[in-house]
Design an enzyme around this catalytic site. Structure first.
Site, PDB file in Angstrom:
ATOM      1  N   VAL A  15       0.869  -1.061   0.064  1.00  0.00           N
ATOM      2  CA  VAL A  15      -0.161   0.115   0.017  1.00  0.00           C
ATOM      3  C   VAL A  15       0.948   1.129  -0.178  1.00  0.00           C
ATOM      4  CG1 VAL A  15      -0.281   0.182   2.557  1.00  0.00           C
ATOM      5  CG2 VAL A  15      -2.119   0.915   1.046  1.00  0.00           C
ATOM      6  N   SER A  16       0.712   2.079  -0.868  1.00  0.00           N
ATOM      7  CA  SER A  16       1.293   3.517  -0.742  1.00  0.00           C
ATOM      8  C   SER A  16       0.262   4.287  -0.061  1.00  0.00           C
ATOM      9  CB  SER A  16       1.442   4.014  -2.067  1.00  0.00           C
ATOM     10  OG  SER A  16       0.291   4.608  -2.567  1.00  0.00           O
ATOM     11  N   THR A  17       0.935   5.337   0.671  1.00  0.00           N
ATOM     12  CA  THR A  17       0.140   6.308   1.603  1.00  0.00           C
ATOM     13  C   THR A  17      -1.000   6.935   0.797  1.00  0.00           C
ATOM     14  OG1 THR A  17       2.109   6.820   2.692  1.00  0.00           O
ATOM     15  CG2 THR A  17       0.420   8.333   3.041  1.00  0.00           C
TER      16      THR A  17
END
Length: 166
Positions: A15-17
């Protein structure tokens, strides 16, 4: 249809921010669903590879992806499952490299949400097509961010979180 052949599976989650904030992807939710998928098929989970807060634009900057590739090369598992291709990679070049390596090492790739896998010719074709669109989405997002930053800069607004030089 649920498979009957027991496999050793690596789970990759990322997951990216921005993704987590925008679309509600969480590492915990991905892991829970993928573990359940493995349990339903009586597959053994070899390990969880989790890159948190890292873009999927390339493989080089993701330590867990690097660890996964090292373990794949030594054939520690038969299959990799991930939530969606956009969680696995957003680079067509990386996708084709990974697919080539996995094919050589006899490792299948399965996308949980897109319901295809590379153990079939149709699955290999579809994953390539979806990979092109994942990369397109990444490039369009980068283009929009650059444009928004240019507008903010032109208006004299900050374009970063920290002000440097004080």
């Amino acid at each position: 249809m649920i498979e009957t052949e027991k496999k050793i599976v690596a789970i990759y989650i990322r997951v990216s921010t921005l993704d987590q904030a925008k679309e509600g992807y969480s590492l915990e939710a991905q892991e829970q669903a993928l573990r359940k998928w493995c349990t339903e098929r009586k597959h053994e989970v070899y390990d969880i590879y989790a890159d948190c807060g890292i873009s999927g634009k390339d493989m080089r900057h993701r330590p867990e992806m690097q660890r996964l590739m090292g373990d794949a090369k030594t054939k520690r598992f038969d299959m990799v499952i991930f939530w969606a291709l956009s969680r696995f990679t957003r680079s067509v070049q990386d996708l084709y490299h990974i697919m080539s390596c996995f094919q050589k090492w006899d490792i299948d790739m399965v996308s949980y949400t897109e319901s295809f896998d590379t153990s079939t010719p149709m699955g290999r074709a579809m994953i390539g097509i979806v990979g092109v669109f994942a990369q397109l989405e990444r490039e369009l997002t980068a283009e929009r961010v650059r444009a928004a930053m240019a507008v903010r800069a032109a208006k004299g607004k900050r374009t970063c979180h920290e002000v440097l030089g004080y």
